[in-house]
Design an enzyme around this catalytic site. Structure first.
Site, PDB file in Angstrom:
ATOM      1  N   ASP A 102      -0.665   8.527   5.980  1.00 32.19           N
ATOM      2  CA  ASP A 102      -1.142   8.271   5.283  1.00 32.19           C
ATOM      3  C   ASP A 102      -2.491   8.894   6.063  1.00 32.19           C
ATOM      4  O   ASP A 102      -2.347  10.116   6.402  1.00 32.19           O
ATOM      5  CB  ASP A 102      -1.828   6.449   4.983  1.00 32.19           C
ATOM      6  N   VAL A 152       0.105   2.182  -2.846  1.00 30.06           N
ATOM      7  CA  VAL A 152       1.481   2.627  -3.580  1.00 30.06           C
ATOM      8  C   VAL A 152       2.590   1.973  -3.059  1.00 30.06           C
ATOM      9  O   VAL A 152       2.439   1.343  -1.732  1.00 30.06           O
ATOM     10  CB  VAL A 152       2.496   3.445  -3.405  1.00 30.06           C
TER      11      VAL A 152
HETATM   12  P1  IMP Z   1      -1.403   5.881   8.425  1.00 29.41           P
HETATM   13  O1  IMP Z   1      -1.279   5.473  10.123  1.00 29.41           O
HETATM   14  O2  IMP Z   1      -2.590   5.674   8.010  1.00 29.41           O
HETATM   15  O3  IMP Z   1      -0.742   6.892   8.179  1.00 29.41           O
HETATM   16  O4  IMP Z   1      -0.801   4.857   8.166  1.00 29.41           O
HETATM   17  C1  IMP Z   1       0.898   3.944   7.758  1.00 29.41           C
HETATM   18  C2  IMP Z   1       1.201   2.409   7.666  1.00 29.41           C
HETATM   19  O5  IMP Z   1      -0.193   1.795   7.146  1.00 29.41           O
HETATM   20  C3  IMP Z   1       2.552   2.693   6.407  1.00 29.41           C
HETATM   21  O6  IMP Z   1       3.510   2.821   7.891  1.00 29.41           O
HETATM   22  C4  IMP Z   1       2.105   1.875   6.151  1.00 29.41           C
HETATM   23  O7  IMP Z   1       3.312   0.731   6.400  1.00 29.41           O
HETATM   24  C5  IMP Z   1       1.015   1.733   5.221  1.00 29.41           C
HETATM   25  N1  IMP Z   1       0.201   2.177   4.525  1.00 29.41           N
HETATM   26  C6  IMP Z   1       0.140   3.704   4.715  1.00 29.41           C
HETATM   27  N2  IMP Z   1       0.030   3.501   2.980  1.00 29.41           N
HETATM   28  C7  IMP Z   1       0.070   2.899   1.967  1.00 29.41           C
HETATM   29  C8  IMP Z   1      -0.046   2.520   0.517  1.00 29.41           C
HETATM   30  O8  IMP Z   1       0.132   3.224   0.294  1.00 29.41           O
HETATM   31  N3  IMP Z   1       1.564   0.969   0.240  1.00 29.41           N
HETATM   32  C9  IMP Z   1       1.375   0.792   1.434  1.00 29.41           C
HETATM   33  N4  IMP Z   1       1.471   0.755   3.036  1.00 29.41           N
HETATM   34  C10 IMP Z   1       1.118   1.886   3.344  1.00 29.41           C
END
Ligand code: IMP
Ligand code: MG
Length: 178
Positions: A102, A152
């Site tokens: 994300d 999601v």
């Molecule tokens: P980031 O550090 O913002 O890239 O977030 C990564 C982590 O957030 C992922 O490994 C997921 O565990 C959680 N995450 C991010 N987006 C989603 C989503 O749409 N659904 C469920 N978990 C998410």
């Protein structure tokens, strides 16, 4: 559980097919090697299970847990290790297996963490990517699918620990988390 879903984004057949393509690429790139697959808990456990069963090269498996979300749908921006590695990655080829990117902050943190521990190489294998949400330059070597900015669930991904056992990836109704 399915009442909370607004649409199925990726069904089981689509996921299975894409994973076998990713596995073929990994087998080719890591021929005659034994990489360590590091699965980022908890979201990637189903992806890892399907991915490693499609591989024909030997691999070792370990798990790492990080936290940046809590029960929110937005990253706090601060990543911390909740469960450390059990294996020694020094001099090894590592493939990080992550459910979704994300903001990209988790993957970036984990990549740097593993490099700091002396891995010979670090590659990333990610099922879902939300490119519009990236907050930094993120390197994904093996990607399943690019998706939009919806939250999601399913196929390992949760909202407040629910929906991980759905066999497909689905968009959660906004009213569930707003
Ligand atoms: P980031 O550090 O913002 O890239 O977030 C990564 C982590 O957030 C992922 O490994 C997921 O565990 C959680 N995450 C991010 N987006 C989603 C989503 O749409 N659904 C469920 N978990 C998410
Ligand atoms: Mg994750």
């Amino acid at each position: 559980m399915t009442y909370d879903i607004s649409a199925i984004l990726l069904d089981e057949e689509k996921i299975e097919k894409r994973i076998s393509d990713l596995a073929a690429c990994i087998c080719k790139d890591f021929e005659n090697k034994t990489p360590i697959m590091i699965s980022v808990l908890k979201g990637s456990f189903i992806f890892l299970a399907d991915l490693v069963r499609s591989l024909t090269i030997p691999v070792e498996i370990d798990f790492l847990a990080v936290s940046s979300y809590g029960n929110s749908t937005v990253s706090s921006g601060v990543v911390s290790i909740k469960k450390d590695l059990d294996v020694d990655v020094t001099g090894r080829d590592v493939i990080i297996v992550e459910d979704i990117v994300d903001s990209g902050l988790s993957l970036k943190y984990i990549t740097e963490y593993i490099l700091k521990h002396g891995a010979a190489s670090v590659s990333t294998c990610v099922l879902l990517d939300k490119p519009e949400a990236h907050r930094d330059d993120i390197k994904i070597d093996y990607l399943g699918f690019e998706i939009g900015n919806d939250f999601v669930v399913g196929y390992g991904l949760d909202y407040a620990e629910k929906y991980r056992n759905l066999p497909y990836v689905a968009i959660l109704k906004e009213e569930i988390y707003s």
